[in-house]
Design a protein around this motif. Structure first.
Motif, short mmCIF file in Angstrom:
data_model
loop_
_atom_site.label_atom_id
_atom_site.label_comp_id
_atom_site.label_asym_id
_atom_site.label_seq_id
_atom_site.Cartn_x
_atom_site.Cartn_y
_atom_site.Cartn_z
N LEU A 29 0.81 -1.21 0.00
CA LEU A 29 0.00 0.00 0.00
C LEU A 29 0.85 1.27 0.00
CD1 LEU A 29 -2.78 -0.95 2.60
CD2 LEU A 29 -2.88 -1.09 0.09
N ARG A 30 1.91 1.28 0.76
CA ARG A 30 2.75 2.48 0.85
C ARG A 30 4.06 2.12 1.54
NH1 ARG A 30 1.05 5.91 6.23
NH2 ARG A 30 0.07 4.19 7.38
N SER A 31 5.00 3.06 1.46
CA SER A 31 6.28 2.96 2.15
C SER A 31 6.57 4.28 2.84
CB SER A 31 7.42 2.64 1.16
OG SER A 31 7.20 1.39 0.53
N PHE A 32 7.21 4.21 3.99
CA PHE A 32 7.66 5.42 4.68
C PHE A 32 8.86 5.01 5.54
CE2 PHE A 32 4.34 3.41 7.19
CZ PHE A 32 4.82 3.42 8.49
N ALA A 33 9.42 5.92 6.30
CA ALA A 33 10.65 5.59 7.03
C ALA A 33 10.81 6.47 8.26
CB ALA A 33 11.87 5.75 6.12
N THR B 29 1.24 7.86 14.45
CA THR B 29 0.75 8.34 13.16
C THR B 29 -0.53 7.57 12.85
OG1 THR B 29 1.34 8.76 10.84
CG2 THR B 29 2.03 6.65 11.78
N SER B 30 -1.17 7.92 11.76
CA SER B 30 -2.37 7.21 11.34
C SER B 30 -1.98 5.85 10.76
CB SER B 30 -3.13 8.01 10.29
OG SER B 30 -4.19 7.24 9.74
N ALA B 31 -2.76 4.83 11.12
CA ALA B 31 -2.51 3.50 10.57
C ALA B 31 -3.09 3.35 9.17
CB ALA B 31 -3.10 2.44 11.49
N SER B 32 -3.92 4.29 8.76
CA SER B 32 -4.59 4.19 7.46
C SER B 32 -3.70 4.75 6.36
CB SER B 32 -5.90 4.96 7.50
OG SER B 32 -6.47 5.05 6.22
N ALA B 33 -3.53 3.96 5.31
CA ALA B 33 -2.75 4.45 4.17
C ALA B 33 -3.45 5.61 3.48
CB ALA B 33 -2.52 3.31 3.18
N ALA B 34 -4.79 5.65 3.57
CA ALA B 34 -5.55 6.72 2.93
C ALA B 34 -5.51 8.01 3.72
CB ALA B 34 -7.00 6.29 2.71
#
Length: 620
Positions: free
Chosen positions: A458-462, A491-496
């Motif tokens: 769904l997404r990537s972050f760091a 942070t928000s757990a939702s990718a949206a």
């Protein structure tokens, strides 16, 4: 004014006063070792045995024994004394009843597999008594004295030729005098990794004349005779470090067999009894002494006891890592604790800690569980774990009996996969967050089609540095991330609904790096985030909701009655508020224990009743 300034200088530098202390009773003349008693009397150890003397030197009692290595601690009846029987090499504890004037022998400890060169008592933060036994070649053991029977706590490897030792209970420091080399400070608390620092060494490494001799404790410090007994050295502990605090020449020439005893004399005064050689007379001297004092912890620790522990790992070393709790759908007492073995695979345990299953699935690191997950019209109980062999995410199904089975393996593009946690959004489905040691996170949705499980990125972050622990709050949609050296992010757990990370608990007074495992407790009145503060072997409890107030922190101590040691250097943990029956009616916490003691053994997991934590921290 000048005199008061000099007095202050003497006190601050811990100088030895020029005037002698009150003369010692003549009946102490033949004693090889002495211990001061709180009523002004003495314990004197000589060739005829251990003698109890009053303040005037009159004998009140005698215990016949040929012994050495006298040490004491306070006791409900007066004092606890321990000596080592020179014939049997067995440590002999005795209760000194000061009111009745008696010496009452307790059962002797088993003989160790070595000649005892030194021994000393230790009283830990739970007020539990321990005894260190040290051999000539450095073989050493720590024993538990409290409880119905004596138990070995752990084995230690210390330097050879240690003839004297003492433990500072306040700082949990074992001081060991190596006769040919110097004075060392070790961590006395059995939990956690060993720590050592040099206090004073012989030339050319330090200023001791040939090595270390007799040793005694001072408030916040220590007094040491050098090997030949001619010089007294003083040391003060300041913020965990030992520093020199003055010295005094005692004799032009001393010898082996020197001895030392200390008695508090009120205020900053200490009375010192010493002999510079085996056949030398006992002498008394006054000492002006001020300890540096210990900075109090910003947030004090409570101590809770584990109720039980799991069977040990089948692999030695750093093996156990992370647990997850599975709740039986109809019989809470049949619930399971799953745990990872980084050298073997996935294990399952019952609520008594007995291993019920092993899946040799590879080098698994973190594991998490979600139950009653609806995927493609079917409901599943699922566990997921990161596998370091091939940087994959493994998926397991768990049946109604609590048995797991491998279900799928999902590749990632991470290079050093590490931690993970699951998230079950309110709309259903299942998502997973996996991280890399370099700080990268990948967020996956786990789906099912055509009878197979699949994962879609769904997404990537760091984060900026190494993470591991994380937990997603299915109720609030929040994700909590532990960055090991910095603290806890939210942070928000939702990718949206992606949003920037926000620091909610930085490393500091409450939290000590490394930041490790974390889990959520959803109670009837409040929800809490529990975090492993690995740097000081503690656990922090804070509100799961903003502003995330810290409610307290605790350590897991020893349960003497159950024979279960405490927990330290915890990597992973999990918690539930479900009623599991018995002591776990309010739920339970499961933590990985980095050092299995009582006795030494492979790593395992400890079970703690949430009700014990709530009482210790006054949680609603």
């Amino acid at each position: 004014m000048i005199q008061s300034a000099i007095g202050a200088l003497l006190a601050s530098s811990a100088a030895v006063a020029a005037t002698p202390a009150p003369a010692l009773p003549s009946t102490l003349a033949n004693a090889a070792e002495l211990a001061a008693l709180p009523d002004g009397g003495w314990l004197a150890l000589d060739k005829n045995g251990l003698r109890l003397l009053d303040a005037s030197g009159a004998q009140r009692a005698q215990f016949p024994i040929r012994a050495r290595q006298l040490d004491t601690r306070s006791h409900a009846e007066g004092m606890l004394a321990v000596v080592v029987d020179s014939n049997t090499e067995r440590a002999q504890p005795l209760v000194v009843d000061l009111a009745r004037g008696t010496l009452n022998a307790l059962p002797a400890l088993p003989a160790p597999g070595f000649d005892v060169e030194a021994s000393c008592l230790y009283r830990d933060a739970q007020r539990i008594d321990h005894l260190f036994l040290i051999g000539k070649d450095g073989q050493s053991e720590q024993w538990l004295l409290s409880g119905a029977q004596y138990r070995p706590v752990r084995k230690l490897a210390l330097p050879p030729h240690i003839k004297h030792c003492r433990v500072d209970d306040d700082s949990h420091t074992l001081l060991a005098a190596e006769s040919d080399f110097g004075l060392w400070a070790y961590r006395a608390d059995a939990e956690g990794s060993g720590q050592r620092q040099a206090v004073a060494l012989r030339a050319p490494y330090g200023k001791l004349a040939g090595g270390a001799g007799a040793l005694s404790l001072l408030p916040g410090g220590a007094a040491l005779l050098d090997k030949d007994g001619a010089k007294l050295h003083l040391f003060r502990q300041r913020e965990g470090k030992w520093e020199a605090a003055g010295s005094q020449q005692l004799a032009a020439k001393g010898g082996r067999g020197n001895a030392l005893a200390v008695r508090a004399a009120g205020g900053n005064a200490v009375s010192l009894a010493y002999k510079t050689a085996e056949n030398a007379p006992w002498q008394a001297r006054a000492l002006a002494w001020t300890s540096a004092g210990q900075a109090p912890a910003a947030i004090p620790f409570a101590i809770v006891e584990p109720r039980t522990q799991t069977d040990p790992m089948e692999r030695q070393g750093d093996a156990a890592d992370d647990p997850a709790i599975w709740l039986h759908p109809t019989n809470p007492a049949a619930s399971r604790v799953f745990g990872t073995n980084k050298k073997q695979g996935l294990l399952a345990y019952d609520l008594q800690g007995k291993q019920t299953q092993l899946l040799e699935s590879g080098r698994l690191n973190n594991v998490d569980i979600r139950q009653n997950v609806l995927l493609a019209g079917e409901r599943f109980d699922l566990a997921a774990a990161t596998r370091r062999d091939d940087n994959t995410l493994m998926l397991f199904t768990i049946d109604a009996k609590g048995d797991a089975a491998e279900a799928a393996v999902f590749p990632t593009t991470l290079e050093k996969i590490y931690g993970m946690c699951l998230y079950q959004p309110s709309g259903g489905a299942l998502e997973a967050f996996v991280n890399d040691k370099d700080g990268r996170y990948q967020h996956y949705r786990i789906e099912r089609s055509e009878g197979r499980f699949r994962a879609a990125l769904l997404r990537s972050f760091a984060v900026a540095s190494q993470p591991e622990g994380c937990v997603a709050d299915d109720r609030s949609g929040r994700l909590f991330i532990g960055e090991e050296k910095l603290g806890v992010w939210s942070t928000s757990a939702s990718a949206a609904k992606a949003e920037p990370l926000r620091m909610i608990l930085p490393v500091g007074p409450a939290l000590k790096a490394d930041v490790e495992g974390m889990a959520l407790y959803h109670g009837e009145k409040a929800s809490y985030l529990v975090v492993s503060s690995q740097g000081d072997n503690s656990y922090v409890v804070l509100d799961a909701a903003a502003p995330h107030a810290v409610r307290g922190r605790f350590r897991i101590g020893m349960n003497v009655a159950a024979g279960v040691d405490g927990a330290s250097e915890t990597d992973g943990l999990d918690v539930t508020s479900a009623n599991l029956g018995g002591p776990y009616a309010k739920g339970m916490l499961v933590v990985q224990d980095g050092y299995k003691r009582l006795p030494d053994g492979p790593q395992n997991f400890k079970y703690v009743a949430w009700d014990d934590i709530a009482r210790a921290l006054n949680l609603p």
